[in-house]
Design an enzyme around this catalytic site. Structure first.
Site: not given
Ligand code: MOS
Length: 739
Positions: A623, A700
């Site tokens: 989500r 990420e």
């Molecule tokens: Mo990220 S490198 O786990 O802040």
């Protein structure tokens, strides 16, 4: 709240507030200059003194003498503190260099003294008067040397290189030998630095033997525990506040010299000390992402099915440090019966390598997804199709262990359609527009989703507003906003009715910001606390909990309805709880996030200059709690991917052992002019195994694979395969197709 079975229907599913595109609630503070970052906290003690670091001018060796006499005599100087004068300190050791070196220097620009003066300028002036006599020793600074000649044997160790991981399933050599098609290539990625906008900065003050630090940190609780250890205190005696953080990207996961030395200095002089690292100090004094050397071997059948995958990598670090685990995703991404992954870590005497956004996956996906493109090319197969035929709904080495949710194929198909992939000519160098060669590239994106305990406290105020408190940080990601949305959804309020107070170690311990785990886990902790508060409200109002609805500021059951504020008429109500994951769930299901990245690049046919034209990311991350803040995370990550693919490189001086380009003039990051049209599509697949929020990490994911899509687009434009990143024009110019 224990989370040990898949989440059923719950109040978040209404998505009245959660899932809506709400702008960041602290945005107005930031654009009016009233969000105070650590170095300019207005609520910290007044009249602080200013610190400035003195750092080592050599990479490895012994300090014979630090002469501080001239510095001490300089105008405004209050103290000059070397290791000898700093008192008892318990630095963690191992891969963490001492924040204040004694006579052993472990890396260039390691801090060797702290100058404290009345003003910043006086401290800086005096710092240049500190004179050091030292005995330098030769060090190792070149990672590429470890990958010369034969590749290190699986699990082999030497004095200079340790094996961090070595795993083989099936028989890769034999499968490669029997494959219809084989590919073996080596790739390399560069040392990189986080280059976040806000430098490391701290104000430290001691009272009654206890320090308070206003510091730029991603992980308040980690900072608290680290400082307690260093000063031999109980964690509760250390207070850490990090209300606003101007980016971190991993640089601020662990405390750095600014926090530790500000605290040492403040204790020593009995007065608050503020200390920031100058931009030119950050690259060598703090941590960076290690370069990698990688070898990839792929074996495939004619139909594209992978029969063998070998992915081996070497990264560098100080002894005792951690590896840049570039091979971890390769154990999880594609189906194969024969799989070999190995990770070596070479001893380098460079500054400490540590986490940077998507540690491991970012450089690992760069190489793996270019290798997949090379394989597609050799097979004369569409690279989108090659990835689709090798999809695996279970962990390749553990067929009984499925992914909790995996829609990589849908990402690829939808992305191909939206991007106009069918217009791509599989033959490189065919599309020419004036001075420009045009190409398209694709790559898969992969990053794990991590479950971690996270607590929160919620108050129902007498006026019916909600206050949320936890030590979660907002590093520019939108934590304030998604936490407010969660509490608002749970209590039937608007975002405007919720006050969010974050990043103070006096608040319950949250998950913090790292590993793209912040959004899902921190909001799940708030969810847990809100479940308790709802129960308390029902008790107070004498309503049957299962039938009670919280909506539009009212609490209702059957025909009874009353304002939420009524529950707290007699005084504030407070609930606290945490989300606590049962290991069993993460053991039964692999949790991960997926993406497909598409890029259109233009390469100048005379100069080799690369200009990106279009980028698209299709993301599968459970989500989406807030499509505005999530999109910002993804386009920010895609932009970081442009940097790693095309420009970012910490260049090593091979003789002196330091990063030469230690400022933002020499270390190039993308600017707006480098960033083309970026589009992000989110698939709507809530993951009921991830948390009650059914969300997963997104921060990420956007970085993993995007660099490979860029390199693959450059190949499609030019026919030039560059395997040494960043892909700068000097690597293209001699090979450009001649008209
Ligand atoms: Mo990220 S490198 O786990 O802040």
């Amino acid at each position: 709240m224990k989370f040990d079975t898949a989440a059923g229907q719950n109040p978040i599913d209404a998505q009245t507030v959660v899932g809506q595109p709400h702008p960041r609630i602290e945005g107005p503070l930031k654009v009016t200059g009233t969000a105070h970052y650590s170095y300019e906290r207005q609520d910290a003690p007044s009249a602080p003194a200013y610190g400035y670091l003195v750092t080592a001018g050599f990479a490895k060796g012994r300090i014979l003498e630090i002469d501080t006499r001239a510095a001490r005599a300089a105008p405004g100087v209050i103290a000059v503190i070397t290791r000898d004068e700093a008192g008892a300190l318990q630095f963690p050791g191992g891969g963490t260099p001492d924040y204040l070196a004694g006579d052993r220097v472990q890396h260039y620009q390691q801090a060797i003294a702290l100058v404290i003066a009345e003003t910043f300028e006086q401290a800086r002036e005096a710092a240049f008067l500190v004179k050091t006599r030292y005995e330098a020793e030769p060090g190792r600074y070149d990672l590429a040397a470890f990958a010369e000649g034969d590749w290190p044997k699986l699990g082999a160790e030497t004095n200079e290189m340790v094996s961090k991981h070595a795993e083989e399933i099936g028989d890769v050599e034999a499968a490669l030998a029997g494959a219809d098609l084989r590919l073996e290539q080596r790739y390399s990625t560069s040392h990189e630095t986080h280059a976040m906008m806000e430098p490391h900065a701290t104000i430290a003050a001691w009272q009654d033997g206890k320090p308070t630090l206003w510091t730029s940190s991603q992980m308040v609780n980690w900072a608290q525990r680290a400082l307690a250890k260093i000063f031999d205190l109980e964690p509760r005696d250390v207070r850490v506040v990090a209300s606003y953080v101007g980016g971190g990207f991993g640089a601020k996961l662990a405390v750095q010299s600014d926090a530790v030395l500000a605290a040492i200095g403040a204790r020593q002089i009995g007065r608050p000390v503020k200390l920031t690292l100058t931009r030119a100090t950050i690259m060598n004094n703090t941590t960076h992402r290690s370069a990698t050397q990688q070898r990839i071997r792929l074996g495939a059948r004619r139909d594209g099915r992978l029969v063998a995958i070998g992915h081996e990598a070497i990264s560098g670090n100080l002894p005792g440090g951690r590896e840049e685990d570039a091979v971890s995703q390769t154990r999880l991404l594609y189906a194969t019966d024969n799989l070999l992954t190995s990770m070596h870590m070479a001893h380098l005497d460079l500054p400490k390598a540590s986490d940077m956004r998507a540690p491991g996956e970012a450089p690992g996906m760069m190489a793996l997804e270019v290798a997949m493109d090379e394989l597609a090319d050799a097979l004369q197969m569409d690279p989108v199709e090659l990835r689709i035929v090798n999809d695996s709904q279970t962990v390749p080495a553990e067929p009984e262990r499925p992914f909790s949710g995996r829609h990589l194929v849908e990402c690829l198909r939808l992305g191909a359609e939206r991007f106009g992939w069918s217009a791509r000519d599989p033959q490189p160098g065919q599309r020419i527009e004036g001075d420009w060669l045009i190409g398209m590239g694709v790559a898969a994106g992969y990053r794990n989703n991590i479950q971690r305990q996270s607590a929160a406290r919620v108050h129902l105020e007498p006026d019916g507003r909600i206050t949320v408190e936890c030590d979660m940080t907002d590093i520019g990601t939108g934590s304030y906003t998604v936490i407010a949305q969660t509490a608002a959804e749970m209590l039937g309020l608007r975002v405007e009715d919720v006050t969010v107070r974050l990043a103070d170690s006096d608040f319950p311990v949250s998950v913090g910001s790292g590993g793209q785990w912040g959004g899902n886990n921190a909001t799940a902790g708030v969810y847990a606390a809100c479940v308790v508060l709802r129960r308390m409200i029902c008790d107070r109002l004498d309503l049957p909990e299962p039938d009670t609805r919280f909506a539009e500021g009212q609490v209702s059951s059957g025909a009874t309805s009353m304002p939420l504020s009524q529950a707290a008429a007699a005084g504030r109500m407070t609930a606290e709880d945490k989300i606590d994951y049962d290991k069993d769930l993460s053991e039964r299901y692999q949790q991960a996030t997926f993406a497909a990245h598409f890029v259109e690049a233009a390469v100048n046919r005379w100069t080799g200059e690369v200009r990106l034209r279009r980028m698209l990311a299709v993301c599968d991350a459970g989500r989406i709690l807030n499509p505005v803040t999530a999109r910002s995370q993804v386009i920010g990550a895609m932009t970081m991917g442009i940097g790693s693919a095309l420009m970012e490189e910490l260049a090593v001086d091979p003789g002196a052992g330091f990063f030469v380009n230690h400022d933002l003039a020499g270390y190039e990051v993308p600017v707006h002019a480098d960033v083309p049209q970026q589009e992000v599509i989110f698939l709507d697949h809530p993951d009921d195994k991830s948390s009650p929020m059914k969300a997963k990490g997104i921060g990420e994911l956007g970085l993993c694979g995007v660099g490979a899509a860029i390199a693959n687009a450059v190949y499609n434009a030019t026919g030039i395969r560059v395997r040494d990143y960043p892909l700068t024009l000097d690597k293209l110019i001699d090979h450009l197709p001649r008209p």
